[in-house]
Design a protein around this motif. Structure first.
Motif, PDB file in Angstrom:
ATOM      1  N   LYS A   1       0.688  -1.298   0.139  1.00 53.02           N
ATOM      2  CA  LYS A   1      -0.055  -0.355  -0.150  1.00 53.02           C
ATOM      3  C   LYS A   1       0.675   0.756  -0.475  1.00 53.02           C
ATOM      4  N   ARG A   2       1.661   1.884   0.826  1.00 52.80           N
ATOM      5  CA  ARG A   2       2.604   2.705   0.569  1.00 52.80           C
ATOM      6  C   ARG A   2       3.315   2.543  -0.183  1.00 52.80           C
ATOM      7  N   LEU A   3       4.234   1.689  -0.987  1.00 53.71           N
ATOM      8  CA  LEU A   3       4.648   1.659  -2.251  1.00 53.71           C
ATOM      9  C   LEU A   3       3.659   2.141  -3.702  1.00 53.71           C
ATOM     10  N   VAL A   4       2.529   1.561  -3.599  1.00 52.59           N
ATOM     11  CA  VAL A   4       1.807   2.117  -4.251  1.00 52.59           C
ATOM     12  C   VAL A   4       0.908   3.549  -4.352  1.00 52.59           C
ATOM     13  N   CYS A   5       1.148   3.912  -2.921  1.00 49.00           N
ATOM     14  CA  CYS A   5       0.662   5.408  -2.725  1.00 49.00           C
ATOM     15  C   CYS A   5       1.496   6.224  -3.573  1.00 49.00           C
ATOM     16  N   LEU A   6       3.446   5.699  -2.895  1.00 45.89           N
ATOM     17  CA  LEU A   6       3.888   7.036  -3.426  1.00 45.89           C
ATOM     18  C   LEU A   6       4.334   6.957  -4.911  1.00 45.89           C
ATOM     19  N   PHE A   7       3.608   5.964  -5.625  1.00 51.81           N
ATOM     20  CA  PHE A   7       3.849   5.841  -7.129  1.00 51.81           C
ATOM     21  C   PHE A   7       2.710   6.431  -7.994  1.00 51.81           C
ATOM     22  N   TYR A   8       1.476   6.465  -7.203  1.00 57.31           N
ATOM     23  CA  TYR A   8       0.714   7.708  -7.010  1.00 57.31           C
ATOM     24  C   TYR A   8       1.210   9.509  -7.343  1.00 57.31           C
ATOM     25  N   GLN A   9       1.456   9.727  -6.659  1.00 56.42           N
ATOM     26  CA  GLN A   9       2.237  10.957  -6.220  1.00 56.42           C
ATOM     27  C   GLN A   9       3.254  10.941  -7.501  1.00 56.42           C
ATOM     28  N   PHE A  10       3.308  10.199  -8.304  1.00 57.71           N
ATOM     29  CA  PHE A  10       4.303  10.393  -9.192  1.00 57.71           C
ATOM     30  C   PHE A  10       3.562  10.619 -10.282  1.00 57.71           C
ATOM     31  N   ILE A  11       2.409  10.036 -10.585  1.00 56.01           N
ATOM     32  CA  ILE A  11       1.165   9.991 -11.501  1.00 56.01           C
ATOM     33  C   ILE A  11       0.651  11.416 -11.420  1.00 56.01           C
ATOM     34  N   GLY A  12       0.334  11.929 -10.368  1.00 55.46           N
ATOM     35  CA  GLY A  12      -0.505  12.678  -9.938  1.00 55.46           C
ATOM     36  C   GLY A  12       0.350  14.196 -10.010  1.00 55.46           C
ATOM     37  N   SER A  13       1.825  14.657  -9.757  1.00 55.31           N
ATOM     38  CA  SER A  13       2.748  15.491  -9.731  1.00 55.31           C
ATOM     39  C   SER A  13       3.164  16.682 -11.017  1.00 55.31           C
ATOM     40  N   SER A  14       2.518  17.571 -10.387  1.00 53.39           N
ATOM     41  CA  SER A  14       2.815  19.197 -11.245  1.00 53.39           C
ATOM     42  C   SER A  14       4.708  18.818 -11.751  1.00 53.39           C
ATOM     43  N   CYS A  15       4.844  18.852 -10.450  1.00 54.22           N
ATOM     44  CA  CYS A  15       6.893  18.529 -10.850  1.00 54.22           C
ATOM     45  C   CYS A  15       7.405  17.798 -12.134  1.00 54.22           C
ATOM     46  N   TYR A  16       6.670  16.930 -12.343  1.00 46.70           N
ATOM     47  CA  TYR A  16       6.547  15.725 -13.473  1.00 46.70           C
ATOM     48  C   TYR A  16       6.574  16.309 -14.801  1.00 46.70           C
ATOM     49  N   LEU A  17       5.228  17.209 -14.823  1.00 43.76           N
ATOM     50  CA  LEU A  17       4.955  18.140 -16.105  1.00 43.76           C
ATOM     51  C   LEU A  17       5.816  18.881 -16.541  1.00 43.76           C
ATOM     52  N   CYS A  18       6.291  19.564 -15.247  1.00 46.39           N
ATOM     53  CA  CYS A  18       7.118  20.543 -15.495  1.00 46.39           C
ATOM     54  C   CYS A  18       8.964  20.215 -16.432  1.00 46.39           C
ATOM     55  N   VAL A  19       9.082  18.963 -15.145  1.00 47.79           N
ATOM     56  CA  VAL A  19      10.342  18.419 -15.305  1.00 47.79           C
ATOM     57  C   VAL A  19      10.516  18.221 -16.897  1.00 47.79           C
TER      58      VAL A  19
END
Length: 687
Positions: A531-549
């Motif tokens: 559950k904790r690993l999945v939680c971190l993965f979905y933080q990648f998915i929803g990150s505005s930082c990802y879109l920026c970089v």
């Protein structure tokens, strides 16, 4: 008329005999800058057989103490009754002979005779060159009586000055005020506190009208006024006097006594017994002045600059030291600004007994001072070392780990005020230092933790230092050390601490793969749940930082806020770390809590399914071994001394003998003061 004319001629003849001049070129000192108003025989501490004279503190200006410039402001001869002004001039000239007391006394007696006992200022001078305090008191009282008879009280400016309760404005009245102050200060020296209070209350009505001005060092007359009130158990009145004369908090002569005495009165009246929340909020001088009388922390912050006084105080509190005595030297006529040694000696000379009767107050002040010092040490590393800190901690260099740890232990062993302050987070400040090796900072953190500093303290936004470290992580070789240290010292990376995201989630949201690696490496295997690993993965998915970089969107919260991402941010490496620790594609695609995490980031199932990182995770599926190096980072080899030490539960002090709480036998305290102040926190755990 003939008789009066003959008397005037005789007076002028005597004036010529004394070689009085109107053009005097001597040191332009108008007043007596030391509020101690020392007589020539006075010393801080009398000589004892075998004691060397303390030449380091011998006042160099004692031979230059003159009143010549005051002569130059007597531009009108009708301030005094006819024929008496020249005698006043001569008395002021004779101040240049103070360093020769016998000669000065002889000249003064001649002037008394030649003026037919109509010169009050000469008695003020005789008070200074007296052989005893009782003799000095008699001279000041005579000066008051004679001067009152000599001043032309009907002069228009004198009448106005008296009506405005501001005698100092008229030069002719200054001799009168000097006499009043001489009486008041001498009564202080004789410990005749009730009589002294009567005199200070008189002065309060006739000088400066509660508006001290920097051009007149006779703001100094107030120096002992709070002490006199305190000695008469009038602490509320003392606070009132200091509040009305707020300028004294910043005046070079009175700031030290104002800050220390305000703190004493606050604690005596139980208004404040620890750091006020505004302690770190004094960013502008106006705020500092407004809140000084109500902020114990601000008072200590202002008083910290005189390390000479702190050395004296610590010698009385530190069980490893012998109490230091004041130096064997004369009390100087000048005491310098608030950081000078004679400021410390002058204050401690008269206030020592009051503080030592309430040693717990000194201990409280010392702990606040130590808290401030620790805070400044780490803040100054980034913002630049100030002169005050250099004087207190000479040679400080955080890159010298051995020396710094020794210095920190010396401060911490006497205790710190560990009151939680909104908006202040020392631990966060420490972890954000970029110029010191992180392994050294980690050891400094461990030492603070041993001495009861709350490593999980939050800042004004509710974030712990671990939140901030994970968010602003530099993805470099040793970047994970501080994150690992914070976790080992008790900060939970999976706890939100009252905000919307945990530190681990913030690391993932920013693509800080080194931070994620450090978090997972220092999380016990049984707690690294799917559950904790999945939680971190979905933080990648929803990150505005990802879109920026990835240049998929212009700007983001970090870039728009002026603190752009670390150049080594990588969501691909972040994903590799999760895979190395066991994340699988099916865990995210079919995980029963996926909807919970999607709701957090505002994504639909379809949006997440088409995200590039989901496709990359599918590609990585079954390749855990390829990323095994991510699951064995160097941070696991880090050594950190986080062992418990025997110290006070409330202040972290180790220098004193500790007593256990009689109820739970768990908490330990170095004093009743600490036990009482810790009860609010300890009560729920005391069983």
């Amino acid at each position: 008329v003939v008789v009066m004319h003959s008397a005037m001629l005789e007076m002028l003849r005597q004036v010529e005999e004394f070689n009085l001049t109107s053009n005097i070129n001597i040191n332009p000192v108008m007043t007596l800058p030391n509020p101690e108003w020392p007589s020539v025989f006075e010393k801080y501490k009398q000589m004892r057989p075998g004691n060397p004279r303390d030449t380091d503190h011998e006042p160099g200006a004692i031979d230059e103490w003159q009143m010549g410039s005051e002569i130059q402001i007597y531009d009108k001869d009708d301030f005094f009754k006819p024929g008496l002004q020249q005698f006043q001039f001569k008395a002021l000239e004779l101040y240049s002979l103070i360093s020769q007391p016998a000669v000065c006394r002889a000249k003064c007696r001649q002037l008394v005779k030649s003026s037919n006992d109509r010169c009050g200022e000469v008695y003020n001078l005789l008070g200074i060159v007296s052989d005893s305090l009782e003799e000095a008191l008699d001279h000041y009282r005579t000066a008051l009586k004679v001067t009152k008879q000599c001043i032309n009280w009907n002069h228009e400016e004198v009448v106005t000055s008296v009506a405005d309760n501001d005698h100092w404005d008229v030069p002719a009245c200054r001799s009168y005020q000097r006499a009043q102050m001489g009486i008041a200060v001498t009564l202080v020296k004789l410990n005749r506190w009730e009589e002294a209070l009567v005199e200070y209350e008189k002065l309060d009505k006739v000088i400066d009208s509660h508006d001290p001005r920097p051009y007149s060092s006779y703001v100094n007359w107030r120096y002992y006024y709070p002490l006199v009130l305190m000695k008469n158990n009038k602490y509320e009145e003392a606070l009132d006097v200091m509040e009305k004369a707020k300028k004294c908090y910043t005046h070079s002569v009175t700031s030290l006594v104002w800050n220390w005495n305000t703190s004493f009165c606050q604690m005596k009246l139980k208004k404040l017994r620890k750091i006020d929340p505004r302690y770190f909020d004094m960013k502008d001088k106006g705020a500092l002045e407004r809140y000084m009388e109500t902020s114990l922390g601000a008072n200590v912050k202002a008083a910290i600059q005189n390390h000479h006084l702190w050395e004296l105080i610590i010698s009385h509190l530190d069980p490893e030291q012998q109490p230091k005595e004041l130096p064997n030297c004369s009390i100087p006529k000048f005491i310098g600004d608030s950081s000078e040694p004679h400021q410390a000696f002058t204050y401690w000379n008269r206030h020592k007994d009051l503080w030592l009767e309430h040693k717990e107050f000194l201990e409280a002040m010392l702990r606040i001072r130590n808290r401030y010092l620790i805070n400044r040490i780490f803040v100054a590393t980034s913002s630049g070392m100030d002169d005050v800190l250099r004087n207190i901690l000479p040679g400080i260099d955080l890159n010298d780990e051995k020396k710094t740890l020794k210095m920190l232990r010396e401060i911490l062993r006497l205790g710190c005020d560990l009151t939680v302050l909104k908006g202040s987070n020392l631990i966060e400040d420490l972890t954000q230092i970029q110029t010191i090796a992180r392994c050294k900072l980690a050891n400094y953190l461990a030492l603070l933790s041993q001495h009861q500093f709350n490593i999980a303290a939050t800042n004004g936004m509710g974030l712990t230092a671990l939140h901030v470290a994970c968010y602003y992580m530099q993805n470099v070789k040793d970047g994970g050390i501080l994150i690992a240290a914070l976790i080992k010292l008790g900060v939970d990376p999976w706890c939100a601490y009252g905000v919307s995201q945990t530190p681990a989630m913030m690391a993932a949201n920013q693509g800080n793969w080194v931070a994620i690696q450090a978090v997972l490496d220092n999380t016990p295997e049984e707690e690294r749940t799917v559950k904790r690993l999945v939680c971190l993965f979905y933080q990648f998915i929803g990150s505005s930082c990802y879109l920026c970089v990835k240049n998929l969107k212009r700007g983001c919260q970090r870039c728009d806020g002026g603190s752009p991402h670390d150049k080594n941010v990588s969501f691909e490496k972040s994903l590799e770390v999760l895979v190395a620790f066991g994340l699988k594609y099916l865990d995210c695609k079919n995980y029963q809590h996926s909807k919970e995490f999607l709701d957090l980031i505002g994504f639909s199932v379809a949006d997440a399914a088409h995200h590039p990182l989901m496709a990359l995770l599918k590609k990585y599926d079954g390749k855990k071994a390829s990323f095994a190096h991510h699951s064995k980072p160097y941070t696991s080899k880090m050594t950190l001394d986080a062992s418990e030490i025997d110290c006070c539960t409330h202040c972290g002090a180790t220098a004193y003998s500790l007593k256990k709480c009689s109820r739970c036998l768990d908490a330990k305290y170095c004093s009743r003061f600490c036990q009482v102040n810790d009860w609010k926190t300890h009560k729920s755990n005391c069983k």
